[in-house]
Design an enzyme around this catalytic site. Structure first.
Site, short mmCIF file in Angstrom:
data_model
loop_
_atom_site.label_atom_id
_atom_site.label_comp_id
_atom_site.label_asym_id
_atom_site.label_seq_id
_atom_site.Cartn_x
_atom_site.Cartn_y
_atom_site.Cartn_z
CG HIS A 281 -1.64 1.21 1.26
ND1 HIS A 281 -1.16 2.33 2.15
CD2 HIS A 281 -2.87 1.58 0.64
CE1 HIS A 281 -2.25 3.43 1.86
NE2 HIS A 281 -3.11 2.84 1.26
CB CYS A 282 3.82 2.24 2.21
SG CYS A 282 2.81 1.84 3.73
#
Length: 441
Positions: A281-282
């Protein structure tokens, strides 16, 4: 003014503490995913009474039955949380009973590549409807600088209460690293920025109950920027070594050995390694939030981020092109060849598939009419563009049977030397296999 706010907020906090004694709920966590559930677990482990709010009824039911849906939180931990008083809810009425509310909801990208804050605004609206004097509200969801002050604060103040006077508001970036068994949530320093000095004092005191080191930022914007800086730093440096890998091959240089040698320097260098792309996600998501903020507020582009995106996004295509070259050198076309992908998660030894570069690699192989199969010890079923990819069970037999095996993720369960001996052709995108017949990225 600040002193008056601190006194007012302190009085409100005392009033809330007195009124909350019957329920004795110190923390409500909104969003019980890979960020919220570990946070709830850590707070519960030190004796805090914790409740959780999630819109997914199946997740709530499972947690209340002692079953976890997060890889880093085993069922046994959830059962201990339940024994300590933890309960999950789908009804936001539970928020009114908590002294502190922490928002840990997803912040994905919208269809046009910009920030999608719908979950944040929905959570803030729910909090506003239950907000009481003296409460502390903390946003942990990754977002662009200014979100806490410009988006969350106005929504909360629709309650008629004022941040820094009637309730405390802060931002604290999550630093969860799925699969990391070396650094626990308690051991990783917690950055906190408050809307006012009194808000920061409340937030620091709260996290200090179960986090070893709490670092106070100047304000919410600095705390928000810190998170984006951490992941943009990684994004840019991964892009650097990815492009270096492409260039090094053309220059007949072993990029992996160059990185190994450079990594021996005890100062001024941190090793990053090439790969088929970036996932999770990051790193693929967070720099876009910073890019959006620069464009919308300043009117120009953040060129480092754009270049890093361009390089990292083209890595799956580069991997497929290298695979095609490798097959051609063995006298086989990619068209009709059987290709086995090993490791389809975004990082080693986790089941998390978010933004995994394995997806575009598989899609590009299929577009070139290759027959794609996969193996991953953490993924029983995998689909790409709505079509299931066949999973092999006997890994070594499959490596012998397929025309090409591509190592995309180096799970510790893989016997890499044995793979090198068994595979017809092996393409190692992780730089882990040292064998004369193995092609490395």
């Amino acid at each position: 003014m600040q002193v008056e706010q601190a006194v007012s907020l302190g009085e409100a906090s005392e009033q809330l503490g007195e009124s909350a004694q019957a329920d004795h709920v110190e923390l409500a966590v909104i969003g019980l995913g890979y960020v919220g559930l570990p946070l709830a677990r850590e707070a519960s482990s030190v004796g805090l009474r914790v409740v959780g709010l999630d819109r997914d009824a199946d997740v709530v039911a499972a947690l209340n039955s002692g079953r976890s849906h997060v890889g880093d939180v085993p069922d046994e931990d959830v059962r201990r949380m339940r024994e300590a008083g933890f309960t999950a809810y789908t009804d936001d009425a539970c928020l009114a009973r908590a002294q502190t509310v922490v928002i840990c909801v997803p912040t994905p990208l919208s269809g046009d590549g910009g920030p999608d804050l719908s979950a944040v605004t929905s959570a803030a609206t729910s909090v506003a409807g239950r907000l009481r004097p003296g409460q502390l509200v903390v946003l942990e969801s990754t977002t662009y600088p200014g979100t806490t002050e410009e988006v969350v604060r106005p929504l909360l103040e629709e309650s008629g209460l004022r941040a820094g006077e009637d309730f405390a508001l802060a931002f604290s970036p999550e630093r969860i690293d799925p699969g990391n068994t070396t650094h626990s949530l308690r051991e990783v320093p917690k950055v906190v920025g408050g809307c006012t000095p009194s808000c920061a004092v409340r937030a620091v005191a709260f996290y200090g109950k179960f986090i070893d080191t709490v670092v106070q930022a100047k304000g919410t914007r600095e705390a928000e920027m810190a998170k984006l800086l951490e992941n943009t730093y990684r994004h840019v440096n991964i892009a650097l070594v990815n492009e270096l890998a492409i260039i090094s091959r053309e220059l007949h240089i072993d990029v992996w050995d160059a990185i190994r040698c450079a990594g021996t320097k005890p100062f001024g260098f941190q090793a990053f390694r090439p790969s088929a792309g970036v996932g999770g996600h990051c790193i693929p998501i967070d720099p876009n939030y910073l890019l959006y903020k620069v464009r919308s507020s300043l009117g120009y582009d953040f060129r480092f981020v754009e270049l890093a995106q361009e390089i990292n996004r083209r890595m799956p295509e580069y991997v497929v092109r290298r695979a095609q070259d490798l097959l051609n050198s063995a006298g086989r076309p990619l068209h009709g060849s059987r290709v086995l992908l090993l490791g389809v998660t975004y990082k080693p030894d986790v089941a998390d598939q978010r933004e995994s570069p394995a997806v575009p690699v598989a899609r590009l192989l299929r577009e070139r009419d290759a027959e794609v199969s996969f193996h991953d010890p953490y993924v029983p079923l995998w689909s790409v563009s709505g079509t299931d990819v066949p999973r092999v069970d006997d890994l070594m037999a499959a490596a012998r049977d397929h025309d090409l095996t591509i190592l995309l993720q180096d799970h510790s369960a893989y016997d890499l030397p044995a793979l090198a001996d068994q595979a017809r052709l092996l393409f190692d995108t992780r730089g882990r296999i040292f064998h004369p017949d193995v092609e490395r990225l």
